[in-house]
Design a protein around this motif. Structure first.
Motif, PDB file in Angstrom:
ATOM      1  N   HIS A  49     -21.070   1.361   5.139  1.00  0.00           N
ATOM      2  CA  HIS A  49     -22.184   0.874   4.303  1.00  0.00           C
ATOM      3  C   HIS A  49     -22.212  -0.655   4.266  1.00  0.00           C
ATOM      4  CE1 HIS A  49     -23.986   4.537   2.635  1.00  0.00           C
ATOM      5  NE2 HIS A  49     -22.771   5.057   2.611  1.00  0.00           N
ATOM      6  N   ILE A  50     -21.017  -1.260   4.169  1.00  0.00           N
ATOM      7  CA  ILE A  50     -20.950  -2.731   4.149  1.00  0.00           C
ATOM      8  C   ILE A  50     -21.467  -3.280   5.495  1.00  0.00           C
ATOM      9  CG2 ILE A  50     -19.363  -4.718   4.074  1.00  0.00           C
ATOM     10  CD1 ILE A  50     -19.673  -3.544   1.300  1.00  0.00           C
ATOM     11  N   ASP A  51     -21.030  -2.654   6.585  1.00  0.00           N
ATOM     12  CA  ASP A  51     -21.483  -3.107   7.913  1.00  0.00           C
ATOM     13  C   ASP A  51     -22.999  -2.990   8.041  1.00  0.00           C
ATOM     14  OD1 ASP A  51     -18.954  -3.727   8.754  1.00  0.00           O
ATOM     15  OD2 ASP A  51     -18.669  -1.903   9.945  1.00  0.00           O
ATOM     16  N   ARG A  52     -23.559  -1.866   7.555  1.00  0.00           N
ATOM     17  CA  ARG A  52     -25.007  -1.680   7.683  1.00  0.00           C
ATOM     18  C   ARG A  52     -25.754  -2.684   6.808  1.00  0.00           C
ATOM     19  NH1 ARG A  52     -27.562   4.194   6.641  1.00  0.00           N
ATOM     20  NH2 ARG A  52     -27.158   3.609   4.476  1.00  0.00           N
ATOM     21  N   LEU A  53     -25.205  -2.979   5.623  1.00  0.00           N
ATOM     22  CA  LEU A  53     -25.837  -3.988   4.750  1.00  0.00           C
ATOM     23  C   LEU A  53     -25.872  -5.336   5.464  1.00  0.00           C
ATOM     24  CD1 LEU A  53     -26.897  -4.457   1.738  1.00  0.00           C
ATOM     25  CD2 LEU A  53     -24.653  -5.488   1.362  1.00  0.00           C
ATOM     26  N   TRP A  54     -24.757  -5.691   6.099  1.00  0.00           N
ATOM     27  CA  TRP A  54     -24.702  -6.985   6.802  1.00  0.00           C
ATOM     28  C   TRP A  54     -25.653  -6.994   8.004  1.00  0.00           C
ATOM     29  CZ3 TRP A  54     -21.543  -7.629   2.847  1.00  0.00           C
ATOM     30  CH2 TRP A  54     -21.175  -8.931   2.498  1.00  0.00           C
ATOM     31  N   ALA A  55     -25.751  -5.862   8.689  1.00  0.00           N
ATOM     32  CA  ALA A  55     -26.667  -5.780   9.841  1.00  0.00           C
ATOM     33  C   ALA A  55     -28.121  -5.923   9.370  1.00  0.00           C
ATOM     34  CB  ALA A  55     -26.466  -4.456  10.581  1.00  0.00           C
ATOM     35  N   SER A  56     -28.457  -5.257   8.270  1.00  0.00           N
ATOM     36  CA  SER A  56     -29.817  -5.362   7.718  1.00  0.00           C
ATOM     37  C   SER A  56     -30.109  -6.813   7.346  1.00  0.00           C
ATOM     38  CB  SER A  56     -29.964  -4.496   6.461  1.00  0.00           C
ATOM     39  OG  SER A  56     -29.868  -3.127   6.763  1.00  0.00           O
ATOM     40  N   ARG A  58     -28.625  -9.599   8.413  1.00  0.00           N
ATOM     41  CA  ARG A  58     -28.700 -10.469   9.595  1.00  0.00           C
ATOM     42  C   ARG A  58     -30.060 -10.344  10.259  1.00  0.00           C
ATOM     43  NH1 ARG A  58     -25.290 -12.960  13.632  1.00  0.00           N
ATOM     44  NH2 ARG A  58     -23.738 -12.831  11.983  1.00  0.00           N
ATOM     45  N   SER A  59     -30.557  -9.117  10.308  1.00  0.00           N
ATOM     46  CA  SER A  59     -31.818  -8.866  10.973  1.00  0.00           C
ATOM     47  C   SER A  59     -32.985  -9.583  10.293  1.00  0.00           C
ATOM     48  CB  SER A  59     -32.064  -7.353  11.037  1.00  0.00           C
ATOM     49  OG  SER A  59     -33.154  -7.063  11.845  1.00  0.00           O
ATOM     50  N   ILE A  60     -32.886  -9.784   8.983  1.00  0.00           N
ATOM     51  CA  ILE A  60     -33.976 -10.485   8.269  1.00  0.00           C
ATOM     52  C   ILE A  60     -33.603 -11.940   7.948  1.00  0.00           C
ATOM     53  CG2 ILE A  60     -34.883  -8.301   7.330  1.00  0.00           C
ATOM     54  CD1 ILE A  60     -33.934  -9.334   4.512  1.00  0.00           C
ATOM     55  N   CYS A  61     -32.544 -12.455   8.611  1.00  0.00           N
ATOM     56  CA  CYS A  61     -32.115 -13.855   8.402  1.00  0.00           C
ATOM     57  C   CYS A  61     -31.750 -14.128   6.947  1.00  0.00           C
ATOM     58  CB  CYS A  61     -33.182 -14.859   8.838  1.00  0.00           C
ATOM     59  SG  CYS A  61     -33.378 -14.953  10.597  1.00  0.00           S
ATOM     60  N   LEU A  62     -31.097 -13.180   6.332  1.00  0.00           N
ATOM     61  CA  LEU A  62     -30.645 -13.353   4.942  1.00  0.00           C
ATOM     62  C   LEU A  62     -29.129 -13.493   4.975  1.00  0.00           C
ATOM     63  CD1 LEU A  62     -30.787 -13.201   1.834  1.00  0.00           C
ATOM     64  CD2 LEU A  62     -31.026 -10.717   2.035  1.00  0.00           C
ATOM     65  N   GLU A  63     -28.651 -14.626   4.512  1.00  0.00           N
ATOM     66  CA  GLU A  63     -27.208 -14.829   4.521  1.00  0.00           C
ATOM     67  C   GLU A  63     -26.627 -14.399   3.182  1.00  0.00           C
ATOM     68  OE1 GLU A  63     -23.917 -18.150   5.690  1.00  0.00           O
ATOM     69  OE2 GLU A  63     -25.968 -18.355   6.455  1.00  0.00           O
ATOM     70  N   ILE A  64     -25.775 -13.383   3.225  1.00  0.00           N
ATOM     71  CA  ILE A  64     -25.156 -12.884   1.988  1.00  0.00           C
ATOM     72  C   ILE A  64     -24.072 -13.880   1.576  1.00  0.00           C
ATOM     73  CG2 ILE A  64     -23.873 -10.960   0.936  1.00  0.00           C
ATOM     74  CD1 ILE A  64     -25.286  -9.087   2.968  1.00  0.00           C
ATOM     75  N   LEU A 146     -41.748  -3.457  11.553  1.00  0.00           N
ATOM     76  CA  LEU A 146     -40.541  -3.688  10.749  1.00  0.00           C
ATOM     77  C   LEU A 146     -39.566  -2.598  11.155  1.00  0.00           C
ATOM     78  CD1 LEU A 146     -39.112  -5.152   8.356  1.00  0.00           C
ATOM     79  CD2 LEU A 146     -40.073  -3.387   6.871  1.00  0.00           C
ATOM     80  N   SER A 147     -38.419  -2.993  11.664  1.00  0.00           N
ATOM     81  CA  SER A 147     -37.491  -1.985  12.167  1.00  0.00           C
ATOM     82  C   SER A 147     -37.038  -1.043  11.059  1.00  0.00           C
ATOM     83  CB  SER A 147     -36.257  -2.641  12.784  1.00  0.00           C
ATOM     84  OG  SER A 147     -35.341  -1.626  13.124  1.00  0.00           O
ATOM     85  N   PRO A 148     -37.206   0.276  11.275  1.00  0.00           N
ATOM     86  CA  PRO A 148     -36.707   1.238  10.294  1.00  0.00           C
ATOM     87  C   PRO A 148     -35.179   1.220  10.193  1.00  0.00           C
ATOM     88  CG  PRO A 148     -38.286   2.263  11.786  1.00  0.00           C
ATOM     89  CD  PRO A 148     -37.933   0.930  12.371  1.00  0.00           C
ATOM     90  N   ARG A 149     -34.527   0.521  11.126  1.00  0.00           N
ATOM     91  CA  ARG A 149     -33.057   0.428  11.068  1.00  0.00           C
ATOM     92  C   ARG A 149     -32.607  -0.548   9.989  1.00  0.00           C
ATOM     93  NH1 ARG A 149     -31.433  -0.106  17.306  1.00  0.00           N
ATOM     94  NH2 ARG A 149     -29.329   0.144  16.504  1.00  0.00           N
ATOM     95  N   ILE A 150     -33.544  -1.370   9.499  1.00  0.00           N
ATOM     96  CA  ILE A 150     -33.240  -2.284   8.389  1.00  0.00           C
ATOM     97  C   ILE A 150     -33.442  -1.523   7.089  1.00  0.00           C
ATOM     98  CG2 ILE A 150     -33.903  -4.419   7.215  1.00  0.00           C
ATOM     99  CD1 ILE A 150     -35.200  -5.294   9.908  1.00  0.00           C
ATOM    100  N   LYS A 151     -32.412  -1.491   6.243  1.00  0.00           N
ATOM    101  CA  LYS A 151     -32.580  -0.844   4.944  1.00  0.00           C
ATOM    102  C   LYS A 151     -33.057  -1.923   3.978  1.00  0.00           C
ATOM    103  CE  LYS A 151     -30.178   2.688   2.255  1.00  0.00           C
ATOM    104  NZ  LYS A 151     -31.264   3.657   2.176  1.00  0.00           N
ATOM    105  N   SER A 152     -34.351  -2.213   4.044  1.00  0.00           N
ATOM    106  CA  SER A 152     -34.904  -3.322   3.269  1.00  0.00           C
ATOM    107  C   SER A 152     -35.400  -2.841   1.913  1.00  0.00           C
ATOM    108  CB  SER A 152     -36.056  -3.978   4.037  1.00  0.00           C
ATOM    109  OG  SER A 152     -37.265  -3.309   3.772  1.00  0.00           O
ATOM    110  N   LEU A 153     -35.650  -3.800   1.028  1.00  0.00           N
ATOM    111  CA  LEU A 153     -36.168  -3.458  -0.305  1.00  0.00           C
ATOM    112  C   LEU A 153     -37.634  -3.044  -0.249  1.00  0.00           C
ATOM    113  CD1 LEU A 153     -34.559  -6.167  -2.627  1.00  0.00           C
ATOM    114  CD2 LEU A 153     -33.877  -3.791  -2.287  1.00  0.00           C
ATOM    115  N   ASN A 154     -38.237  -3.134   0.937  1.00  0.00           N
ATOM    116  CA  ASN A 154     -39.633  -2.758   1.084  1.00  0.00           C
ATOM    117  C   ASN A 154     -39.713  -1.289   1.514  1.00  0.00           C
ATOM    118  OD1 ASN A 154     -42.316  -2.481   1.861  1.00  0.00           O
ATOM    119  ND2 ASN A 154     -42.463  -4.677   2.191  1.00  0.00           N
ATOM    120  N   TYR A 155     -39.749  -0.402   0.533  1.00  0.00           N
ATOM    121  CA  TYR A 155     -39.724   1.039   0.820  1.00  0.00           C
ATOM    122  C   TYR A 155     -41.077   1.701   0.624  1.00  0.00           C
ATOM    123  CZ  TYR A 155     -35.401   3.045   2.463  1.00  0.00           C
ATOM    124  OH  TYR A 155     -34.381   3.463   3.271  1.00  0.00           O
ATOM    125  N   LEU A 156     -42.152   0.893   0.558  1.00  0.00           N
ATOM    126  CA  LEU A 156     -43.467   1.479   0.279  1.00  0.00           C
ATOM    127  C   LEU A 156     -43.878   2.511   1.318  1.00  0.00           C
ATOM    128  CD1 LEU A 156     -45.945  -1.168  -1.122  1.00  0.00           C
ATOM    129  CD2 LEU A 156     -45.257   1.017  -2.117  1.00  0.00           C
TER     130      LEU A 156
END
Ligand code: PXG
Length: 285
Positions: A49-56, A58-64, A146-156
């Motif tokens: 889960h941590i890896d997927r969060l970081w991948a998501s 990175r994909s949107i250029c968000l530095e945690i 928008l890649s469905p592989r990104i678990k983004s906050l945009n779930y509309l």
């Protein structure tokens, strides 16, 4: 009792856990998240889960702004602070407060939030008798949009499909991709058994690569069940012997009817039952 929430660097009571109205997570759905579960005090596949969060992110250029180790520890600490041994965790990272404009470069202070709560499960009856689902007219987001592989906050996209399911009296809905191929459900991945082989759509069908999906594929291999990724159409589902969904919240749940077509004998099948049992063993290991 008020819940305890982790925010950025500290545990605070829920009424003190606040984000700005200028946060781009709120204004634009600009952020990423994860949903995790703990069983008997142990978080299932925390590293994945941590890896997927970081991948998501990175994909949107968000530095945690925290390390992976710190966030993993925050998940464990938040569960402990709420005395939850079997719980559900929502891990959220927003872009942070910015100006009233899209520009992510004009935001600062991404917010890292960990919420832990009890999990509200589907009724037991669904696991015993299986779900009825329908295909939503709302397509899964095109990966070029928008890649469905990104678990983004945009779930509309998923919420629109979920509404269609609910309006048809179903708790889940099937989503197809822009080619009309089977993608996944609104918050769950899908599997079908055909001629004894377990099939699930590949990532390039436009799906979230579910962690439960990955675990179930491993369990199938270990059980000697032939399991493959394959492009699927609705016809493949309608004429399958068994069908089930996988997700952190749902675990493994049988599907017995799709768009009014009964699947298999209309009752959960043997491969579904075997993988459900194996999954229960795995999460409690
Ligand atoms: N596909 C989508 C689109 C998802 O959002 C899954 C598959 C399953 O992935 P995991 O890694 O959980 O096996 C998900 C994740 C909820 C809830 O509260 C569930 C998800 C997302 C957000 C909320 O039920 N499922």
């Amino acid at each position: 009792m008020p819940r305890i929430v982790f925010m950025n660097d500290t545990l605070v009571p829920e009424n003190e856990a606040r984000v700005s109205v200028f946060d781009h997570g709120l204004l634009y759905g600009d952020g990423v998240f994860e949903g995790l579960r703990s069983y008997s005090g142990r978080v299932f596949r925390l590293d994945a889960h941590i890896d997927r969060l970081w991948a998501s992110a990175r994909s949107i250029c968000l530095e945690i702004p925290l390390s992976q180790q710190t966030v993993a520890k925050a998940v464990v600490d938040t569960l402990a602070a709420n005395a939850l041994s079997d719980g559900y965790v929502r891990l959220v990272v927003t872009r942070g407060a910015g100006s009233l404009g899209l520009d992510p470069n004009r935001t600062k202070d991404p917010q890292v939030i960990v919420i832990a709560d009890t999990i509200s499960l589907y009724p037991r009856e669904y696991y015993e008798k299986g779900l009825r689902i329908v295909t939503a007219a709302t397509q899964r987001t095109h990966s070029a949009a928008l890649s469905p592989r990104i678990k983004s906050l945009n779930y509309l996209n998923n919420i629109m499909a979920k509404l269609e399911g609910l309006q048809a009296g179903c708790v889940e809905a099937l989503m197809l991709n822009h080619k009309g191929e089977v993608a996944e459900c609104t918050g769950d991945n899908i599997f079908v058994v055909r001629a004894g082989t377990l099939l699930t759509p590949p990532p390039d069908a436009g799906i979230l690569e579910g962690i439960t999906r990955g675990a179930v594929m491993e369990l199938a291999h270990a059980a000697g069940i032939d399991c493959r990724e394959s492009t699927l159409t609705r016809h493949d589902l309608y004429t399958g012997e068994e069908c089930f969904l996988t997700g952190t919240a749902a675990e493994v749940i049988p599907v017995v009817e799709i768009d009014g077509r009964m699947i298999g004998g209309g009752t959960p099948g043997a491969i579904t039952a075997r993988l459900t049992a194996d999954f229960h063993k795995l999460v409690r290991q």
